[in-house]
Design a protein around this motif. Structure first.
Motif, short mmCIF file in Angstrom:
data_model
loop_
_atom_site.label_atom_id
_atom_site.label_comp_id
_atom_site.label_asym_id
_atom_site.label_seq_id
_atom_site.Cartn_x
_atom_site.Cartn_y
_atom_site.Cartn_z
N THR A 36 32.92 94.82 24.60
CA THR A 36 34.09 94.99 25.45
C THR A 36 34.41 93.64 26.08
O THR A 36 33.54 93.02 26.70
CB THR A 36 33.82 96.03 26.57
N VAL A 37 35.62 93.18 25.90
CA VAL A 37 36.06 91.91 26.49
C VAL A 37 36.94 92.25 27.69
O VAL A 37 37.93 92.98 27.56
CB VAL A 37 36.83 91.05 25.46
N ARG A 38 36.54 91.75 28.85
CA ARG A 38 37.30 92.03 30.07
C ARG A 38 37.18 90.88 31.04
O ARG A 38 36.39 89.96 30.82
CB ARG A 38 36.85 93.34 30.70
N ASN A 39 37.94 90.93 32.10
CA ASN A 39 37.93 89.88 33.11
C ASN A 39 37.30 90.38 34.41
O ASN A 39 37.37 91.57 34.71
CB ASN A 39 39.36 89.42 33.41
N PRO A 40 36.70 89.46 35.17
CA PRO A 40 36.18 89.84 36.48
C PRO A 40 37.33 90.05 37.46
O PRO A 40 38.45 89.60 37.23
CB PRO A 40 35.33 88.63 36.88
N THR A 41 37.04 90.71 38.56
CA THR A 41 38.06 90.89 39.60
C THR A 41 38.24 89.57 40.36
O THR A 41 37.35 88.71 40.37
CB THR A 41 37.66 91.99 40.60
#
Length: 160
Positions: free
Chosen positions: A89-94
Motif C-alpha cells: 500500500t502506497v500512502r502519505n503521512p498526515t
C-alpha cells in the motif's frame, strides 16, 4: 504492518528474497508476483513461512510512501518492487505527523542528517501508529539525556 523504506528493495539482506521456483498470489495460489518473503534475522523456517503467509493472507500489511518508490533506480530493486507491488500500500503521512517528526528530529539534533524521504517514512510510521493506538505509545518530545560523570579507566602500571 511493516513500513518499507528504500533499503527494503535495495539491500541484499532485505526481508524479501527471490526464489525462481516458488511464486504466490494474494489468495495463496501459484504463478503470481510475490516470491518468498522471509526474515533475514535467521528466524526459523516456520517463522519465515509465517511472515510470508501473513503477507499473502492480508494479516500483515506492507506500506510505504511514493518517494520510496521513486528512489528505486537499481534494476534488481525495481524488479523486487514490481514483484511485490500488489501487496504494498502506497500512502502519505498526515501533515500533523510530518510536523511532529520534524520537530522531534530537530529536538534530538537528527534533523540535519535526515532526507525528506527519511522524514516522510518516519511520519508514515507515526501516522499508522496513531491510527491504530492513538497517542498511547507516541512520545511528544525526546527524553532528556542524563549524562553521568565517570572516571576513565586507567590500567595499573606493571611492576618491574
Amino acid at each position: 504492518i511493516i513500513i518499507l523504506d528504500t533499503s527494503a528493495f535495495i539491500a541484499s539482506d532485505s526481508i524479501f528474497a527471490f526464489s525462481s521456483d516458488t511464486t504466490y498470489s494474494q489468495d495463496g495460489g501459484e504463478n503470481s508476483s510475490l516470491v518468498s518473503a522471509y526474515s533475514q534475522d535467521d528466524a526459523p523456517k516456520s517463522q519465515q513461512d509465517s511472515v510470508q503467509q501473513q503477507v499473502l493472507n492480508g494479516t500483515l500489511q506492507l506500506v510505504t510512501i511514493p518517494q520510496v518508490i521513486d528512489e528505486i533506480m537499481d534494476s534488481r530493486a525495481r524488479q523486487r518492487y514490481e514483484l511485490l507491488s500488489e501487496f504494498i500500500t502506497v500512502r502519505n503521512p498526515t501533515d500533523e505527523a510530518m510536523r511532529h517528526v520534524i520537530d522531534f528530529s530537530k529536538a534530538t539534533g537528527d534533523y540535519v542528517s535526515l532526507s525528506t524521504t527519511d522524514l516522510r517514512v518516519m511520519a508514515l510510521a507515526y501516522t499508522v501508529e496513531f491510527e491504530k493506538y492513538g497517542n498511547t505509545f507516541l512520545k511528544e518530545a525526546p527524553k532528556d539525556l542524563e549524562i553521568k560523570n565517570r572516571t576513565a579507566y586507567v590500567p595499573e602500571e606493571k611492576e618491574k
